[in-house]
Scaffold this motif. Structure first.
Motif, PDB file in Angstrom:
ATOM      1  N   ILE A  11       0.846  -1.125   0.062  1.00 52.69           N
ATOM      2  CA  ILE A  11       0.088   0.082   0.013  1.00 52.69           C
ATOM      3  C   ILE A  11       0.977   1.264  -0.008  1.00 52.69           C
ATOM      4  N   GLU A  69       2.557   2.064  -3.310  1.00 51.93           N
ATOM      5  CA  GLU A  69       1.695   2.300  -4.338  1.00 51.93           C
ATOM      6  C   GLU A  69       1.099   3.908  -3.992  1.00 51.93           C
ATOM      7  N   GLU A  88      -7.657   9.632  -0.608  1.00 49.36           N
ATOM      8  CA  GLU A  88      -8.614   8.886   0.251  1.00 49.36           C
ATOM      9  C   GLU A  88      -9.355   7.913  -0.670  1.00 49.36           C
ATOM     10  N   ILE A  89      -9.414   8.356  -2.042  1.00 45.40           N
ATOM     11  CA  ILE A  89     -10.349   7.491  -3.031  1.00 45.40           C
ATOM     12  C   ILE A  89      -9.066   6.223  -3.490  1.00 45.40           C
ATOM     13  N   ILE A 122      -6.966   4.667  -1.430  1.00 44.93           N
ATOM     14  CA  ILE A 122      -7.098   3.747  -0.287  1.00 44.93           C
ATOM     15  C   ILE A 122      -8.251   3.060  -0.457  1.00 44.93           C
ATOM     16  N   ALA A 123      -9.275   3.646  -0.775  1.00 43.00           N
ATOM     17  CA  ALA A 123     -10.589   2.831  -0.402  1.00 43.00           C
ATOM     18  C   ALA A 123     -10.871   1.862  -1.912  1.00 43.00           C
ATOM     19  N   GLU A 124      -9.909   2.200  -2.902  1.00 40.32           N
ATOM     20  CA  GLU A 124      -9.916   1.280  -3.839  1.00 40.32           C
ATOM     21  C   GLU A 124      -9.097   0.187  -3.468  1.00 40.32           C
ATOM     22  N   MET A 125      -7.917   0.445  -2.931  1.00 39.90           N
ATOM     23  CA  MET A 125      -7.033  -0.581  -2.606  1.00 39.90           C
ATOM     24  C   MET A 125      -7.924  -1.701  -1.816  1.00 39.90           C
ATOM     25  N   PHE A 126      -8.649  -1.166  -0.705  1.00 40.01           N
ATOM     26  CA  PHE A 126      -9.290  -2.249   0.200  1.00 40.01           C
ATOM     27  C   PHE A 126     -10.700  -2.475  -0.257  1.00 40.01           C
ATOM     28  N   SER A 127     -10.963  -2.180  -1.741  1.00 36.20           N
ATOM     29  CA  SER A 127     -12.429  -2.616  -2.234  1.00 36.20           C
ATOM     30  C   SER A 127     -12.916  -3.901  -2.118  1.00 36.20           C
ATOM     31  N   ASP A 128     -12.014  -4.930  -2.173  1.00 38.26           N
ATOM     32  CA  ASP A 128     -12.435  -6.119  -2.060  1.00 38.26           C
ATOM     33  C   ASP A 128     -12.925  -6.626  -0.693  1.00 38.26           C
ATOM     34  N   LEU A 129     -12.589  -5.851   0.369  1.00 36.85           N
ATOM     35  CA  LEU A 129     -13.153  -6.167   1.736  1.00 36.85           C
ATOM     36  C   LEU A 129     -14.383  -5.583   1.919  1.00 36.85           C
ATOM     37  N   GLY A 130     -15.261  -6.394   2.691  1.00 33.82           N
ATOM     38  CA  GLY A 130     -16.694  -6.035   2.772  1.00 33.82           C
ATOM     39  C   GLY A 130     -16.686  -5.133   3.900  1.00 33.82           C
ATOM     40  N   GLU A 131     -17.864  -4.566   4.428  1.00 32.44           N
ATOM     41  CA  GLU A 131     -18.022  -3.972   5.485  1.00 32.44           C
ATOM     42  C   GLU A 131     -17.720  -4.594   6.840  1.00 32.44           C
ATOM     43  N   VAL A 184     -13.681  -5.011   7.178  1.00 36.89           N
ATOM     44  CA  VAL A 184     -13.231  -3.815   7.550  1.00 36.89           C
ATOM     45  C   VAL A 184     -13.272  -3.845   9.030  1.00 36.89           C
ATOM     46  N   HIS A 194     -15.248   7.341   2.298  1.00 38.91           N
ATOM     47  CA  HIS A 194     -14.235   6.323   2.510  1.00 38.91           C
ATOM     48  C   HIS A 194     -13.260   6.517   3.658  1.00 38.91           C
ATOM     49  N   GLU A 213     -12.060   3.117   5.328  1.00 35.55           N
ATOM     50  CA  GLU A 213     -10.937   2.549   4.896  1.00 35.55           C
ATOM     51  C   GLU A 213      -9.610   3.228   5.152  1.00 35.55           C
ATOM     52  N   SER A 255      -6.379  -7.711  -2.709  1.00 38.62           N
ATOM     53  CA  SER A 255      -7.198  -6.467  -3.339  1.00 38.62           C
ATOM     54  C   SER A 255      -6.359  -5.170  -3.672  1.00 38.62           C
ATOM     55  N   ALA A 301      -5.710  -3.633  -7.383  1.00 38.95           N
ATOM     56  CA  ALA A 301      -6.075  -2.137  -7.416  1.00 38.95           C
ATOM     57  C   ALA A 301      -4.576  -1.631  -8.202  1.00 38.95           C
TER      58      ALA A 301
END
Lengths: 165, 165
Positions: A34, A37, A127-128, A130-139, A142, B17, B20, B155, B159
């Motif tokens: 992360i 990136e 912020e976007i 980071i959200a993208e990198m964690f996007s495969d994780l559900g609520e 998280v 976000h 995340e 994930s 990304a």
DNA sequence: CAAAATTACTTTAAGCATAAAATAATTGGA
DNA sequence: TCCAATTATTTTATGCTTAAAGTAATTTTG
């Protein structure tokens, strides 16, 4: 005897620490991925380094400015490091530095107006990313990860403090 | 309208976000804490830096040696970095470096006998330190954290790859 | 086979990071 | 008051890190 030993878990700790070691390596891998990136995107998009971004993030939360010591503690890096970092941000016009009126040892730093505008742009994209990198994780993932890392943080602090203080 | 918007989750992503971001900061904090602790213990106990320890760990797993490129890939750091790191480890007698007979561009490096002995001592303690730092986590926590970090790793890679390749 | 491309590594320039020593300002007693 | 201790920051020496440019050896290709 082998069976007996493997049953003797009553003695607080087992001697096999392989799982913890693997966990640490995985944790490190995630962070490294992360961070790498984020670094390269900050550089490409905004020509800024991660340490500078982090410092600006601290300043953005403190409209009345911070002392170098404050910054140093918050960022968990050495004092000498901050001196150089701030110097570069002053040069680039992102940060304003002035000596405190009440205590002439103290340097108070703030984001400049343009520094703040620039930072907000960076932060929004960041912020976007980071959200993208964690996007495969559900609520739920998280939430659970948050909980387990909180527990980890306490455990590590305990082990670290136990050694010195 | 507010209600309507907050219900419109069908559009794949929400715009908040914050969770995340907080997760990322906590992940970073954990890694930073552990890494810092490992660094200072390695220095105190063995007068060795973390990068040198990491490089030796790679070599310990490769009795027949590795090329500098191999090491660079495994450690996820740049080539130029390895050159300097290896140079210092050769100086200190931990590592042996020789030019490949078959391809004279290639440098093959190995742990020296004493380097291996020293490293094994370090590694044994290191493993205990890590276990200690995670000791407040139960077996189930460790398993669950491992699973969630595995998911995170995938994930993040997705990304990151999506952006370039 | 020879030129071009690729591969492996090193060098360079800049920045980040630390610990330890130095400097300078302030505070707290005797 | 004055001087010793503390606090805030800077400087220094060293090492890690990267990207980009450079060197040298090997492989590919026309």
């Amino acid at each position: 005897m082998t069976i007996l030993d493997s049953e003797t878990k009553a003695t607080e700790h087992s001697d096999d620490h392989g799982d913890e070691l693997r966990l640490w390596l995985r944790l490190l891998t995630c962070t490294t991925l992360i961070e790498g990136e984020v670094r390269s995107r900050l550089r490409e998009r905004f020509d800024v380094t991660l340490p500078r971004f982090d410092l600006m993030a601290q300043l953005d939360k403190a409209p009345d400015g911070m002392t170098l010591s404050d910054v140093s503690k918050r960022m968990m890096v050495s004092n000498g490091n901050i001196t150089g970092l701030v110097e570069r941000l002053v040069q680039s016009g992102h940060v304003d530095r002035r000596t405190s009126e009440v205590d002439r040892r103290v340097q108070v730093i703030r984001l400049t107006k343009s520094g703040r505008v620039e930072f907000r742009k960076m932060a929004a994209e960041h912020e976007i990313w980071i959200a993208e990198m964690f996007s495969d994780l559900g609520e739920k993932d998280v939430r659970e990860l948050m909980r387990l890392l909180g527990k980890t943080k306490l455990s590590v602090r305990k082990a670290a403090d136990g050694r010195v203080g």
